[in-house]
Write a protein that holds these residues in place. Structure first.
Motif, PDB file in Angstrom:
ATOM      1  N   ALA A  79      11.409  18.214   6.826  1.00  0.00           N
ATOM      2  CA  ALA A  79      11.254  19.373   7.704  1.00  0.00           C
ATOM      3  C   ALA A  79      12.115  19.228   8.957  1.00  0.00           C
ATOM      4  CB  ALA A  79       9.785  19.547   8.081  1.00  0.00           C
ATOM      5  N   GLY A  80      12.938  18.167   9.005  1.00  0.00           N
ATOM      6  CA  GLY A  80      13.895  18.041  10.095  1.00  0.00           C
ATOM      7  C   GLY A  80      13.436  17.168  11.249  1.00  0.00           C
ATOM      8  N   HIS A  81      12.301  16.465  11.081  1.00  0.00           N
ATOM      9  CA  HIS A  81      11.822  15.593  12.150  1.00  0.00           C
ATOM     10  C   HIS A  81      12.221  14.151  11.869  1.00  0.00           C
ATOM     11  CE1 HIS A  81       9.403  18.931  13.618  1.00  0.00           C
ATOM     12  NE2 HIS A  81       8.973  19.127  12.375  1.00  0.00           N
ATOM     13  N   ARG A  82      12.749  13.488  12.904  1.00  0.00           N
ATOM     14  CA  ARG A  82      13.105  12.075  12.729  1.00  0.00           C
ATOM     15  C   ARG A  82      11.817  11.270  12.619  1.00  0.00           C
ATOM     16  NH1 ARG A  82      15.921  11.233  18.174  1.00  0.00           N
ATOM     17  NH2 ARG A  82      14.088  12.504  18.656  1.00  0.00           N
ATOM     18  N   THR A  83      11.656  10.584  11.502  1.00  0.00           N
ATOM     19  CA  THR A  83      10.363   9.965  11.200  1.00  0.00           C
ATOM     20  C   THR A  83      10.535   8.508  10.781  1.00  0.00           C
ATOM     21  OG1 THR A  83       9.558  12.105  10.420  1.00  0.00           O
ATOM     22  CG2 THR A  83       8.286  10.171   9.766  1.00  0.00           C
ATOM     23  N   ALA A  84       9.670   7.659  11.350  1.00  0.00           N
ATOM     24  CA  ALA A  84       9.608   6.264  10.902  1.00  0.00           C
ATOM     25  C   ALA A  84       8.244   6.035  10.278  1.00  0.00           C
ATOM     26  CB  ALA A  84       9.797   5.317  12.079  1.00  0.00           C
ATOM     27  N   VAL A  85       8.221   5.308   9.183  1.00  0.00           N
ATOM     28  CA  VAL A  85       6.937   4.960   8.565  1.00  0.00           C
ATOM     29  C   VAL A  85       6.810   3.432   8.582  1.00  0.00           C
ATOM     30  CG1 VAL A  85       7.918   5.260   6.241  1.00  0.00           C
ATOM     31  CG2 VAL A  85       5.430   5.230   6.536  1.00  0.00           C
ATOM     32  N   VAL A  86       5.686   2.964   9.113  1.00  0.00           N
ATOM     33  CA  VAL A  86       5.500   1.537   9.360  1.00  0.00           C
ATOM     34  C   VAL A  86       4.384   1.006   8.471  1.00  0.00           C
ATOM     35  CG1 VAL A  86       5.004  -0.206  11.123  1.00  0.00           C
ATOM     36  CG2 VAL A  86       6.100   1.954  11.785  1.00  0.00           C
ATOM     37  N   ASP A  87       4.681  -0.074   7.742  1.00  0.00           N
ATOM     38  CA  ASP A  87       3.681  -0.693   6.869  1.00  0.00           C
ATOM     39  C   ASP A  87       2.896  -1.745   7.666  1.00  0.00           C
ATOM     40  OD1 ASP A  87       2.175  -1.730   4.859  1.00  0.00           O
ATOM     41  OD2 ASP A  87       3.838  -2.115   3.475  1.00  0.00           O
ATOM     42  N   PHE A  88       1.611  -1.465   7.929  1.00  0.00           N
ATOM     43  CA  PHE A  88       0.761  -2.411   8.665  1.00  0.00           C
ATOM     44  C   PHE A  88       0.042  -3.385   7.730  1.00  0.00           C
ATOM     45  CE2 PHE A  88       0.268  -1.515  13.244  1.00  0.00           C
ATOM     46  CZ  PHE A  88       1.114  -0.430  13.363  1.00  0.00           C
ATOM     47  N   ASP A  89       0.275  -3.248   6.428  1.00  0.00           N
ATOM     48  CA  ASP A  89      -0.463  -4.093   5.483  1.00  0.00           C
ATOM     49  C   ASP A  89       0.272  -5.418   5.296  1.00  0.00           C
ATOM     50  OD1 ASP A  89      -2.448  -4.854   3.805  1.00  0.00           O
ATOM     51  OD2 ASP A  89      -2.259  -3.163   2.428  1.00  0.00           O
ATOM     52  N   VAL A  90       0.267  -6.212   6.375  1.00  0.00           N
ATOM     53  CA  VAL A  90       0.983  -7.488   6.338  1.00  0.00           C
ATOM     54  C   VAL A  90       0.322  -8.404   5.315  1.00  0.00           C
ATOM     55  CG1 VAL A  90       1.629  -9.511   7.694  1.00  0.00           C
ATOM     56  CG2 VAL A  90       1.634  -7.249   8.745  1.00  0.00           C
ATOM     57  N   GLY A  91       1.147  -8.979   4.438  1.00  0.00           N
ATOM     58  CA  GLY A  91       0.609  -9.851   3.397  1.00  0.00           C
ATOM     59  C   GLY A  91       0.424  -9.141   2.066  1.00  0.00           C
ATOM     60  N   LEU A  92       0.296  -7.822   2.104  1.00  0.00           N
ATOM     61  CA  LEU A  92       0.162  -7.044   0.857  1.00  0.00           C
ATOM     62  C   LEU A  92       1.127  -5.858   0.930  1.00  0.00           C
ATOM     63  CD1 LEU A  92      -3.730  -7.063   0.624  1.00  0.00           C
ATOM     64  CD2 LEU A  92      -2.183  -8.193  -0.967  1.00  0.00           C
ATOM     65  N   ARG A  93       2.403  -6.210   1.066  1.00  0.00           N
ATOM     66  CA  ARG A  93       3.435  -5.212   1.308  1.00  0.00           C
ATOM     67  C   ARG A  93       3.608  -4.293   0.104  1.00  0.00           C
ATOM     68  NH1 ARG A  93       8.996  -8.039   1.894  1.00  0.00           N
ATOM     69  NH2 ARG A  93       9.557  -7.063  -0.066  1.00  0.00           N
ATOM     70  N   ASN A  94       3.397  -3.011   0.299  1.00  0.00           N
ATOM     71  CA  ASN A  94       3.497  -2.051  -0.809  1.00  0.00           C
ATOM     72  C   ASN A  94       4.375  -0.852  -0.506  1.00  0.00           C
ATOM     73  OD1 ASN A  94       0.111  -2.210  -2.203  1.00  0.00           O
ATOM     74  ND2 ASN A  94       1.936  -3.436  -2.583  1.00  0.00           N
ATOM     75  N   LEU A  95       4.426  -0.482   0.751  1.00  0.00           N
ATOM     76  CA  LEU A  95       5.093   0.760   1.110  1.00  0.00           C
ATOM     77  C   LEU A  95       6.549   0.785   0.633  1.00  0.00           C
ATOM     78  CD1 LEU A  95       4.881   3.451   2.722  1.00  0.00           C
ATOM     79  CD2 LEU A  95       5.760   2.193   4.685  1.00  0.00           C
ATOM     80  N   ASP A  96       7.228  -0.378   0.761  1.00  0.00           N
ATOM     81  CA  ASP A  96       8.640  -0.445   0.351  1.00  0.00           C
ATOM     82  C   ASP A  96       8.800  -0.151  -1.136  1.00  0.00           C
ATOM     83  OD1 ASP A  96       7.130  -2.824   0.226  1.00  0.00           O
ATOM     84  OD2 ASP A  96       8.930  -3.930  -0.336  1.00  0.00           O
ATOM     85  N   LEU A  97       7.798  -0.561  -1.939  1.00  0.00           N
ATOM     86  CA  LEU A  97       7.854  -0.271  -3.381  1.00  0.00           C
ATOM     87  C   LEU A  97       7.726   1.226  -3.633  1.00  0.00           C
ATOM     88  CD1 LEU A  97       5.533  -3.074  -4.789  1.00  0.00           C
ATOM     89  CD2 LEU A  97       7.976  -2.790  -5.259  1.00  0.00           C
ATOM     90  N   ILE A  98       6.725   1.831  -2.972  1.00  0.00           N
ATOM     91  CA  ILE A  98       6.476   3.260  -3.165  1.00  0.00           C
ATOM     92  C   ILE A  98       7.696   4.074  -2.697  1.00  0.00           C
ATOM     93  CG2 ILE A  98       4.896   5.155  -2.525  1.00  0.00           C
ATOM     94  CD1 ILE A  98       3.270   3.155  -3.924  1.00  0.00           C
ATOM     95  N   MET A  99       8.375   3.556  -1.663  1.00  0.00           N
ATOM     96  CA  MET A  99       9.536   4.260  -1.123  1.00  0.00           C
ATOM     97  C   MET A  99      10.824   3.865  -1.854  1.00  0.00           C
ATOM     98  SD  MET A  99       8.332   6.019   1.602  1.00  0.00           S
ATOM     99  CE  MET A  99       9.788   6.365   2.542  1.00  0.00           C
TER     100      MET A  99
END
Lengths: 232, 268
Positions: B30-50
Motif C-alpha cells: 500500500a506504499g508504506h515503508r515497513t519493517a517486520v521484526v522477528d522477536f522469537d529469538v531461538g525459534l526463528r521462523n519469520l525469515d522462512l515464511i518471508m
C-alpha cells in the motif's frame, strides 16, 4: 543537580487523611488459636493479604498481655501482614510490640460523615468503578468499598470487594464479595457464567450453579451458611 | 512518526508469524515503508515464511549487542518494494533481548519506516513482553476455540497494563482482533466459536477473519507471504485486514457458510 541538603524549600508536609484500615478484632486471648484460624483464612486467598496494614483491636472481654501482643505481631508479620497500631492498650504495651496506639476506634467507617438510614452501617462507604473489561489473569480488589464493573469479567479474571459487586457485562471469572467477612455483601450480575462466586468466604463453583441461572441476571446473597442464587 | 504494531496472541501456533508476514507485506504494497521484526529469538521462523532464510547474515541480537548495525542486519524483500525484515537469532534465547536494546533498534527503524511490525513469540514472558512493550497498535490473533480466546484475553490485559503507553498513562494501545483458521461450517455445527462469541468475550474491534485455507500452508512452504497470493481466500482476507487497518470500510467476507465461490471451495 543540586547536592542533597542544599534544597531550601520544605522537605515534607504533615497532613491528616482519612483512610480505611482493616481491623483485626481479637475475640480470643490465645494467640496460637488465632494464628491457626488465620492460616485457614489466608489459605483461601494466597497472596491476597500481603502487606495489608492492620489494626489490632481486642474485644471488650479480651485482655491481651504484652507477651501475647508481641507474639501476635510477630505471627502476623511472619504471614506477610503489616500490623501498624493497636487499640485499647497502653502506650508502653504498644511500644514494646512496635505499634502505634489508636484511640477512639470507630466500628463503622461511615460514621464520621453521616449517619446512614439503613441498619447495615458496617458496609463500605466507597465505590470503585471499573469501565474497561477485566481480562483473564487480572485481579481487582475494591478494598473497603463496593465494586461496580460496567464491562465484562473474563474467564480467569478475579474481582473482589469488601462490599457488594455489580457486574454489568458478562461475569465469566471469579467474583468474591465481602472478602473481609461482611456476610451482608451481595453479588449482582447481568449474565452469570462465573467460574466461582463467593461471599464472606462461602463459595460456589460453576458446576454447582443450576443450569437455569446460567446466562441469567442473578443476585447472590448469603443466608446463614448457604449461598442463595436468585434470578433478578 | 513510525507506528509500532505488535502481532501477538499468548497461545502458540495460531498464526502470528503468518499474520505478521502478510500484514507487513500488505502495508508495504500500500506504499508504506515497513519493517517486520522477528522477536522469537531461538525459534526463528519469520525469515522462512518471508522466503529470505538464505539471506540472513546478521540478526536482531547482533544489532542489540553492537556486532552489526541495523542496515547490515535488515533484509530488503525482493518481491515487495519498501519492505524489510529483521530476523531473530536462532542460536540465542529470549534473555539476549534487552529492554534498552529493543528500544534502540525500534528507534533506529522508526527513522526510515512508517510501520514497524513486531512478530511476538508465544507466551507472556520476556520475548512477548518486549515485543508488545513499545507498541502503538496490537493485532491480537485468535483461533475460534476456547483456550486461544482465553489466552488472547490474558494478552489484552497485559496490553492494557504492561506496555509503555499504559505505564506512561498515554492513550492506550489500539487493540484489533484478527480471527484465523475460521471454518463457518464447523461454527454452524457448534464445533467452533463464532465470530460473535469471540467478539462478545474479548469485546474489541474486529479487524478481520481469515478462513482456514490450504493456501496458508502452501504459501508458508514456498516462502511467500499469503497476502501476495491474491487469488486465494486467505490472501484476500488479509488484504481486507490491511485495508481496514488503514481506514477503509470493507464488508466481512469469510464468516458465512457456503456463500459464493469460497463456500464451494470448502465443500471440496
Amino acid at each position: 543537580m543540586a547536592a542533597s541538603g542544599a534544597h531550601k524549600g520544605a522537605a515534607f508536609e504533615l497532613k491528616g487523611r482519612m483512610a480505611t484500615l482493616s481491623v483485626m478484632r481479637v475475640l480470643h486471648a490465645d494467640v496460637d488459636t488465632l494464628l491457626t484460624q488465620l492460616d485457614a483464612r489466608l489459605a483461601q486467598a494466597p497472596g491476597f493479604f500481603d502487606g495489608m496494614p492492620l489494626v489490632i483491636a481486642p474485644a471488650e472481654s479480651v485482655s491481651l498481655e504484652s507477651a501475647a501482643l508481641i507474639a501476635l505481631v510477630d505471627g502476623l508479620k511472619a504471614r506477610g501482614l503489616t500490623p501498624v497500631a493497636a487499640a485499647e492498650c497502653t502506650p508502653e504495651q504498644a511500644a514494646q510490640a512496635g505499634l502505634g496506639v489508636l484511640r477512639n476506634l470507630e466500628s463503622s467507617p461511615s460514621k464520621p460523615t453521616a449517619q446512614r438510614s439503613g441498619r447495615d452501617s458496617a458496609t463500605a462507604a466507597n465505590t470503585r468503578l471499573i469501565t474497561s473489561p477485566v481480562r483473564s489473569g487480572q485481579q481487582i480488589y475494591a478494598r473497603g468499598a463496593d465494586l461496580v464493573i460496567t464491562a465484562a469479567v473474563g474467564a480467569g479474571a478475579e474481582v473482589m470487594a469488601d462490599g457488594h459487586i455489580h457486574v454489568y457485562g458478562s461475569l465469566r471469572g471469579r467474583a468474591l464479595a465481602g472478602v473481609q467477612g461482611d456476610t451482608n455483601a451481595r453479588i449482582f450480575c447481568r449474565s452469570l457464567h462465573a467460574e466461582l462466586v463467593a461471599i464472606a468466604g462461602h463459595y460456589r463453583l460453576s458446576e454447582q450453579i443450576e443450569a437455569g441461572l446460567i446466562d441469567a441476571s442473578v443476585m447472590i446473597a448469603l443466608q446463614g451458611d448457604d449461598l442463595q442464587l436468585s434470578a433478578l | 512518526m513510525a507506528r509500532v504494531v505488535v502481532v501477538t496472541s499468548g497461545k502458540g501456533g495460531v498464526g502470528k508469524t503468518t499474520t505478521s508476514a502478510a500484514f507487513a507485506a500488505g502495508l508495504a504494497r500500500a506504499g508504506h515503508r515497513t519493517a517486520v521484526v522477528d522477536f522469537d529469538v531461538g525459534l526463528r521462523n519469520l525469515d522462512l515464511i518471508m522466503g529470505c532464510e538464505r539471506r540472513v547474515v546478521y540478526d536482531f541480537v547482533n544489532v542489540i549487542n553492537g556486532e552489526a548495525n541495523l542496515n547490515q542486519a535488515l533484509i530488503r524483500d525482493k518481491r515487495t518494494e519498501g519492505l524489510s525484515i529483521l530476523p531473530a537469532s536462532q542460536t540465542r534465547d529470549k534473555d539476549a533481548l534487552t529492554f534498552d536494546g529493543v528500544q534502540t533498534v525500534l528507534e533506529g527503524l522508526a527513522q526510515d519506516h512508517d510501520y514497524i511490525v513486531c512478530d511476538s513469540p508465544a507466551g507472556i514472558e520476556r520475548g512477548a513482553h518486549l515485543a508488545m512493550y513499545f507498541a502503538d497498535d496490537a493485532l491480537v490473533v485468535t483461533n475460534p476455540e476456547v483456550s486461544s480466546v482465553r489466552d488472547s484475553d490474558r494478552v489484552l490485559g497485559l496490553l492494557a497494563s504492561k506496555t509503555h503507553r499504559a505505564e506512561q498513562g498515554d492513550e492506550p494501545v489500539r487493540e484489533h482482533l484478527v480471527i484465523t483458521r475460521y471454518v463457518p461450517e464447523r461454527v454452524g455445527k457448534g464445533e467452533m466459536l463464532s465470530v460473535e462469541d469471540i467478539g462478545e468475550i474479548l469485546s474489541i474491534d474486529l479487524l478481520g477473519v481469515i478462513p482456514e485455507s490450504s493456501a496458508v500452508l502452501n504459501a508458508s512452504n514456498s516462502g511467500v507471504p499469503v497476502i501476495l497470493e491474491q487469488q486465494t481466500d486467505a490472501g484476500q482476507a488479509y488484504d481486507d485486514v490491511v485495508a481496514r487497518y488503514l481506514g477503509e470500510t470493507r464488508e466481512q467476507r469469510f464468516i458465512t457458510e457456503k456463500k459464493g465461490l469460497f463456500g464451494r471451495l470448502f465443500k471440496g
